[in-house]
Design an enzyme around this catalytic site. Structure first.
Site: not given
Ligand code: ADP
Ligand code: MG
Length: 397
Positions: A37, A201, A354, A377
Site C-alpha cells: 500500500r 464475508k 485483500g 471493501g
C-alpha cells in the site's frame, strides 16, 4: 470516465498540500510485513513533492477506535516511506494528529519536503466525520488530495469531510487508476464479462450478486458463499459456512440469473474435511451431499474444470474472494487453479479483495493480472455501483 480533478489538473508549487493515503499496512511486532500500500502511493507522492508541494500526508492504521494506541502509530510507515523514496520524511508525532508538530510543518516545510501525520483514527471524530477535526486538517493545507482508494467508501473526516474546507481538491494517481480499471470493467466491459465470487464475508458480499447479475454474462460462485446456495437448493452441507438468513435470497438470485440470461455456475463438488487443519483427512464429495461432521473447504476437481471451461472465452474477468481456505495448503487447489486459468486468459483480469490479492501474490500470478485493486471493501462497493464519499467530495473537472 473519471470526471474528477486529478493532480495533473492542479498547480501545487509552493502550496501546502494535504494528501490522504491508505497506509493501513499489516504490522507484526512493530514491523511492516507488507508495504504494497505504501508503494502504491509512491507515484502520487513523487509527483506532488517533485512539483514543489509542501506535502503533509495523512492516513489511518488499524482500528484504534478514537484512542491513542502506540502500537498503531504511523511512525514505521514514515520510516518505510523515507526508505522507498530515498528522502527524508518528517514524522509529525502529535497524539492529537493536528498538534504542534503538524502546525510547525505547515509553516516550515520547504518546497518538495514531506511530513506524515499520526494515525487519523487516534481522533474519535475521524470515523464520525466530525466537522471540527475536518477543519483542523483543512487548516494545514490549501489543497487536499485524496489517494486513499481503500477507504474511499467511508465518509470520514480525513477522507471526505476535510474537502469542504480547503480551496482546491483533486484525486491522486492511485485513485484515478482504480476508478478507471474498475469503472471501465463495470460500465463498458469487453464481453463476455465474467465475475468470480468467493471468500468468507458472505453477508457483506452476497448483496453484490444482485447488482452483478445486471452486468455480467457469466457468474461463478465458489468459496464460503457456495454452501448457502447449495443449502437453498435442498443440499446437505454438514458443518460448512452458511448464511441462514440468505437462503431465500440465494434462491431468488438463481431465478434472477435465469431471467437475465446470465450463466450462473455453482460448484458441483467440494473438498471436505472435519476441521480447518492441514493434517485433517480430506476428500471430495458432491456439494449437495456433505456428511454431517464435515465442512466444505475448497471447490472440487469437477468444479475447477467447469469454471475453467466457462472462463475460456471471457474477455473481462473480475475476481473477489478465494475459492477455498487457501491459507491451508491442502485446501488451496481451487484458488490456485482459478488464478492460473485467469493468468493464462487473453482478457482484462481484475482482482479485488485483500485476501484474493494476497492469494494471487502468494501463488505467483500477480504480474499476469491486468489490475490488482488495493481496496477490498472499497472495490466491492464500487462494483455494486455505490457512490464513494471519498470520490464524491472531490471537485469535478
Ligand atoms: P477478500 O479479502 O478477497 O475480499 P474474504 O475476506 O471475503 O475475501 O474471504 C477470504 C477468506 O475466505 C480466506 O481467509 C479463506 O480462507 C476464506 N474461505 C474461502 N473459502 C472458504 C470456505 N469454504 N469456508 C470458510 N472460509 C473460506
Ligand atoms: Mg478479506
Amino acid at each position: 470516465m473519471l470526471n474528477k480533478k486529478t493532480i495533473d489538473d492542479i498547480n501545487v508549487k509552493g502550496k501546502n498540500v494535504l494528501l490522504r493515503v491508505d497506509f493501513n499496512v499489516p504490522l507484526k511486532d512493530g514491523e511492516i510485513t507488507d508495504d504494497t500500500r505504501i508503494k502504491a502511493a509512491l507515484p502520487t507522492i513523487k509527483k506532488l513533492s517533485g512539483d514543489g508541494a509542501k506535502l503533509i500526508i495523512c492516513s489511518h492504521l488499524g482500528k484504534p477506535k478514537g484512542e491513542v494506541k502506540p502500537e498503531l502509530s504511523l511512525k514505521p510507515a514514515a520510516d518505510r516511506l523515507a526508505e522507498l523514496l530515498g528522502k527524508e520524511v518528517k514524522f509529525l508525532k502529535d497524539d492529537n494528529v493536528v498538534g504542534e508538530h503538524a502546525l510547525w510543518a505547515k509553516e516550515n516545510l520547504k518546497e518538495g519536503e514531506i511530513g506524515l501525520l499520526e494515525n487519523t483514527r487516534f481522533r474519535p471524530e475521524e470515523e464520525k466525520n466530525g466537522e471540527d477535526f475536518s477543519k483542523e486538517l483543512a487548516s494545514l493545507a490549501d489543497i487536499y488530495v485524496n489517494d486513499a482508494f481503500g477507504t474511499a467508501h467511508r465518509a470520514h473526516a480525513s477522507t471526505a469531510g476535510v474537502a469542504a474546507f480547503v480551496k482546491e481538491t483533486a484525486v491522486g494517481y492511485l485513485m484515478e487508476k482504480e476508478i478507471q480499471f474498475l469503472g471501465n470493467a463495470v460500465d463498458d466491459p469487453v464481453r463476455p464479462f465474467a465475475a468470480i465470487l468467493g471468500g468468507s464475508k458472505v453477508s457483506s458480499k452476497i448483496s453484490v450478486i444482485d447488482s452483478l447479475l445486471e452486468k455480467v454474462d457469466i457468474l461463478l460462485i465458489g468459496g464460503g458463499m457456495a454452501y448457502t446456495f447449495a443449502k437453498a437448493q435442498g443440499g446437505k452441507i454438514g458443518k460448512s459456512l452458511v448464511e441462514e438468513d440468505y437462503l431465500e435470497y440465494a434462491t431468488q438470485m438463481i431465478k434472477k440469473a435465469d431471467e437475465k440470461g446470465v450463466r450462473l455456475l455453482l460448484p458441483v463438488d467440494t473438498v471436505v474435511a472435519p476441521e480447518i487443519d492441514n493434517e485433517a483427512k480430506f476428500r471430495t464429495v458432491d456439494i449437495m451431499a456433505i456428511p454431517d461432521n464435515q465442512m466444505g473447504v475448497d471447490i472440487g476437481p469437477r468444479t475447477i474444470a467447469l469454471f475453467k471451461d466457462a472462463l475460456k472465452k471471457a474477455k473481462t474477468v473480475i475476481w473477489n474472494g478465494p475459492m477455498g481456505i487457501f491459507e491451508i495448503p491442502n485446501f488451496a487447489q481451487g484458488t490456485k487453479e482459478i488464478a492460473k486459468a485467469m493468468a493464462e486468459l487473453d482478457a482484462t483480469t481484475i482482482i479485488g479483495g485483500g485476501d484474493s490479492a494476497a492469494a494471487v501474490n502468494q501463488l505467483g500470478f500477480a504480474d499476469k493480472m491486468t489490475h490488482i485493486s488495493t481496496g477490498g471493501g472499497a472495490s466491492l462497493e464500487f462494483l455494486e455501483g455505490k457512490e464513494m464519499p471519498g470520490v464524491a467530495a472531490i471537485a469535478d473537472k
